[in-house]
Design a protein around this motif. Sequence first.
Motif, PDB file in Angstrom:
ATOM      1  N   ILE A  37     -10.424 -11.912  -5.627  1.00  0.00           N
ATOM      2  CA  ILE A  37     -11.255 -12.453  -6.700  1.00  0.00           C
ATOM      3  C   ILE A  37     -11.047 -11.697  -8.013  1.00  0.00           C
ATOM      4  N   SER A  38     -10.654 -10.441  -7.927  1.00  0.00           N
ATOM      5  CA  SER A  38     -10.475  -9.635  -9.138  1.00  0.00           C
ATOM      6  C   SER A  38      -9.015  -9.591  -9.592  1.00  0.00           C
ATOM      7  N   VAL A  39      -8.215 -10.539  -9.133  1.00  0.00           N
ATOM      8  CA  VAL A  39      -6.790 -10.507  -9.453  1.00  0.00           C
ATOM      9  C   VAL A  39      -6.543 -10.642 -10.961  1.00  0.00           C
ATOM     10  N   PHE A  40      -7.485 -11.271 -11.686  1.00  0.00           N
ATOM     11  CA  PHE A  40      -7.304 -11.436 -13.125  1.00  0.00           C
ATOM     12  C   PHE A  40      -8.181 -10.486 -13.927  1.00  0.00           C
ATOM     13  N   GLU A  41      -8.644  -9.421 -13.311  1.00  0.00           N
ATOM     14  CA  GLU A  41      -9.403  -8.410 -14.053  1.00  0.00           C
ATOM     15  C   GLU A  41      -8.451  -7.588 -14.928  1.00  0.00           C
ATOM     16  N   PRO A  42      -8.843  -7.321 -16.167  1.00  0.00           N
ATOM     17  CA  PRO A  42      -8.020  -6.412 -16.974  1.00  0.00           C
ATOM     18  C   PRO A  42      -8.171  -4.978 -16.482  1.00  0.00           C
ATOM     19  N   ASN A  43      -7.088  -4.250 -16.457  1.00  0.00           N
ATOM     20  CA  ASN A  43      -7.104  -2.839 -16.086  1.00  0.00           C
ATOM     21  C   ASN A  43      -7.812  -2.582 -14.750  1.00  0.00           C
ATOM     22  N   PRO A  44      -7.371  -3.239 -13.680  1.00  0.00           N
ATOM     23  CA  PRO A  44      -8.022  -3.005 -12.382  1.00  0.00           C
ATOM     24  C   PRO A  44      -7.757  -1.586 -11.891  1.00  0.00           C
ATOM     25  N   SER A  45      -8.653  -1.101 -11.042  1.00  0.00           N
ATOM     26  CA  SER A  45      -8.457   0.224 -10.467  1.00  0.00           C
ATOM     27  C   SER A  45      -7.282   0.181  -9.495  1.00  0.00           C
ATOM     28  N   GLU A  46      -6.798   1.363  -9.144  1.00  0.00           N
ATOM     29  CA  GLU A  46      -5.688   1.439  -8.189  1.00  0.00           C
ATOM     30  C   GLU A  46      -6.075   0.834  -6.854  1.00  0.00           C
ATOM     31  N   ALA A  47      -7.320   1.089  -6.411  1.00  0.00           N
ATOM     32  CA  ALA A  47      -7.787   0.546  -5.137  1.00  0.00           C
ATOM     33  C   ALA A  47      -7.851  -0.978  -5.192  1.00  0.00           C
ATOM     34  N   THR A  48      -8.321  -1.531  -6.317  1.00  0.00           N
ATOM     35  CA  THR A  48      -8.401  -2.979  -6.468  1.00  0.00           C
ATOM     36  C   THR A  48      -7.014  -3.598  -6.452  1.00  0.00           C
ATOM     37  N   SER A  49      -6.076  -2.981  -7.150  1.00  0.00           N
ATOM     38  CA  SER A  49      -4.709  -3.491  -7.173  1.00  0.00           C
ATOM     39  C   SER A  49      -4.094  -3.492  -5.778  1.00  0.00           C
ATOM     40  N   ARG A  50      -4.338  -2.420  -5.027  1.00  0.00           N
ATOM     41  CA  ARG A  50      -3.806  -2.356  -3.654  1.00  0.00           C
ATOM     42  C   ARG A  50      -4.397  -3.465  -2.801  1.00  0.00           C
ATOM     43  N   ALA A  51      -5.723  -3.677  -2.917  1.00  0.00           N
ATOM     44  CA  ALA A  51      -6.392  -4.706  -2.117  1.00  0.00           C
ATOM     45  C   ALA A  51      -5.869  -6.096  -2.484  1.00  0.00           C
ATOM     46  N   LYS A 100      -2.907  -6.854  -3.776  1.00  0.00           N
ATOM     47  CA  LYS A 100      -1.525  -7.017  -3.320  1.00  0.00           C
ATOM     48  C   LYS A 100      -1.465  -7.213  -1.805  1.00  0.00           C
ATOM     49  N   LEU A 101      -2.252  -6.436  -1.067  1.00  0.00           N
ATOM     50  CA  LEU A 101      -2.250  -6.565   0.395  1.00  0.00           C
ATOM     51  C   LEU A 101      -2.734  -7.944   0.817  1.00  0.00           C
ATOM     52  N   ALA A 102      -3.801  -8.438   0.168  1.00  0.00           N
ATOM     53  CA  ALA A 102      -4.317  -9.759   0.508  1.00  0.00           C
ATOM     54  C   ALA A 102      -3.282 -10.837   0.223  1.00  0.00           C
ATOM     55  N   ALA A 103      -2.595 -10.734  -0.927  1.00  0.00           N
ATOM     56  CA  ALA A 103      -1.569 -11.717  -1.270  1.00  0.00           C
ATOM     57  C   ALA A 103      -0.443 -11.715  -0.249  1.00  0.00           C
ATOM     58  N   ILE A 104       0.003 -10.524   0.139  1.00  0.00           N
ATOM     59  CA  ILE A 104       1.089 -10.428   1.122  1.00  0.00           C
ATOM     60  C   ILE A 104       0.662 -11.036   2.453  1.00  0.00           C
ATOM     61  N   GLU A 105      -0.567 -10.742   2.872  1.00  0.00           N
ATOM     62  CA  GLU A 105      -1.050 -11.263   4.153  1.00  0.00           C
ATOM     63  C   GLU A 105      -1.177 -12.788   4.120  1.00  0.00           C
ATOM     64  N   ILE A 106      -1.666 -13.340   2.998  1.00  0.00           N
ATOM     65  CA  ILE A 106      -1.768 -14.796   2.887  1.00  0.00           C
ATOM     66  C   ILE A 106      -0.381 -15.426   2.919  1.00  0.00           C
ATOM     67  N   LEU A 107       0.547 -14.862   2.161  1.00  0.00           N
ATOM     68  CA  LEU A 107       1.891 -15.438   2.110  1.00  0.00           C
ATOM     69  C   LEU A 107       2.596 -15.349   3.463  1.00  0.00           C
ATOM     70  N   GLU A 108       2.371 -14.262   4.183  1.00  0.00           N
ATOM     71  CA  GLU A 108       2.922 -14.161   5.544  1.00  0.00           C
ATOM     72  C   GLU A 108       2.315 -15.222   6.448  1.00  0.00           C
ATOM     73  N   TYR A 109       1.004 -15.424   6.317  1.00  0.00           N
ATOM     74  CA  TYR A 109       0.316 -16.451   7.107  1.00  0.00           C
ATOM     75  C   TYR A 109       0.901 -17.826   6.797  1.00  0.00           C
ATOM     76  N   LEU A 110       1.087 -18.112   5.504  1.00  0.00           N
ATOM     77  CA  LEU A 110       1.622 -19.413   5.109  1.00  0.00           C
ATOM     78  C   LEU A 110       3.074 -19.573   5.550  1.00  0.00           C
ATOM     79  N   ASN A 111       3.834 -18.488   5.555  1.00  0.00           N
ATOM     80  CA  ASN A 111       5.215 -18.557   6.030  1.00  0.00           C
ATOM     81  C   ASN A 111       5.265 -18.957   7.498  1.00  0.00           C
ATOM     82  N   ARG A 112       4.360 -18.342   8.295  1.00  0.00           N
ATOM     83  CA  ARG A 112       4.292 -18.715   9.714  1.00  0.00           C
ATOM     84  C   ARG A 112       3.824 -20.158   9.876  1.00  0.00           C
ATOM     85  N   ALA A 113       2.865 -20.557   9.042  1.00  0.00           N
ATOM     86  CA  ALA A 113       2.352 -21.932   9.126  1.00  0.00           C
ATOM     87  C   ALA A 113       3.451 -22.938   8.814  1.00  0.00           C
TER      88      ALA A 113
END
Length: 392
Positions: A160-174, A176-189
């Motif tokens: 939800i915070s993907v378009f936040e300006p200047n996100p924290s390092e923890a937010t950026s990690r979360a 990126k991880l969520a995006a990777i997991e979704i894309l992996e899920y969609l690849n399997r689908a």
Amino acid sequence: MSAIDERHARYDQMRQDAPVWFHEPTRTFILSRLADARAWLADAEQWKDADRAEEGALVRTFKPADMNRPGERDAGIGWMDEPDHARVRRPIQAALMRRVATMKDDVVAIVQSQLARLPDSGFDVVADYALPIPIAVVGRLLGVDTADTARFRAWSEAMISVFEPNPSEATSRANKLAAIEILEYLNRAMAERRAQPRDDLITDLIAEQAASGALSDAEIRVNCLNLMLGGNVTTADLISNGINLLLRHPNELAKLRADPALIGPAVEEILRFEPAVEGAQRIASRDLTLNGCPVRAHQVVAVATPAANRDPAAFTDPHRFDIARREAPHITFGAGAHICIGAPLARLEAKTAIWGLVERFPTLALADPRAPAEWRPTGSSFHGLARLPVRV
């Protein structure tokens, strides 16, 4: 004066004194008048790809720095310029519209199921109603197994915070991880649909790919991800923002109860009055002038959607919430070639969910009518409530 009222007072002043205002920290020109905003968004010659923006422009940080597989970073239609934008958007939009045209019964069933879970003692409209509905609808659209719905909700909330300006390092990690997991899920689908087609949008897009070759695997994955993210966050905000407005404007709620046919115009007024998106931007493809203000090629020009939607030049008494309003259309879904691809589905969900809740609870009211609305922190591209406690 509430924080929202103060914001609109500033927008009123901006429209009057600086309709093209340069915000130095983000290197962005901001348009606040409806006619200017609509014309800019509809100008097909301007760019959308954030990589074309000048160095230092905030919009460059919104485009993912990297994705999990080759081609994914530039595969979303939200960042594409022509001719790739039309090539990718056209088949996705056609397949999506065919799906939406058949989904009314599914959306009604999802809303009724969620209504049945609500306690008669009171609940939080955001967490207990507005958020689960779009997630279930997008899940049905993409053919997500019911057992995976909880994971989709967690991924959506992480992003939800993907378009936040200047996100924290923890937010950026979360994010990126969520995006990777979704894309992996969609690849399997996608692999599963190729082996065994289903009645869903992913299967439709794979069939289009096989027939025309118009879409790459990355373009299917990333745009399905964007449908999930945009459809979940903004539609949930549209539903909860709408319920909040109706409960704080009892005369308008009474008009809706007396004439359910007003639900369509009511949703349009909610979209105008309390848009779930803060704005949209384009990048100047050449040196030009806007309202006498020089703009150089590669500079960013954004529209302030809440400001444009309350422009007195376009709307009579623009700060009045009126569900029977018949005036110029708002720009909450954007304009031009990049107008929101999911707008028809969002409208269907909002009309069904808002009327469903109003009809189910004739005495629905704010838990504390004197308490101010609890908005999420500002600074995001999305505008919505953190909580909306109600009693019935």
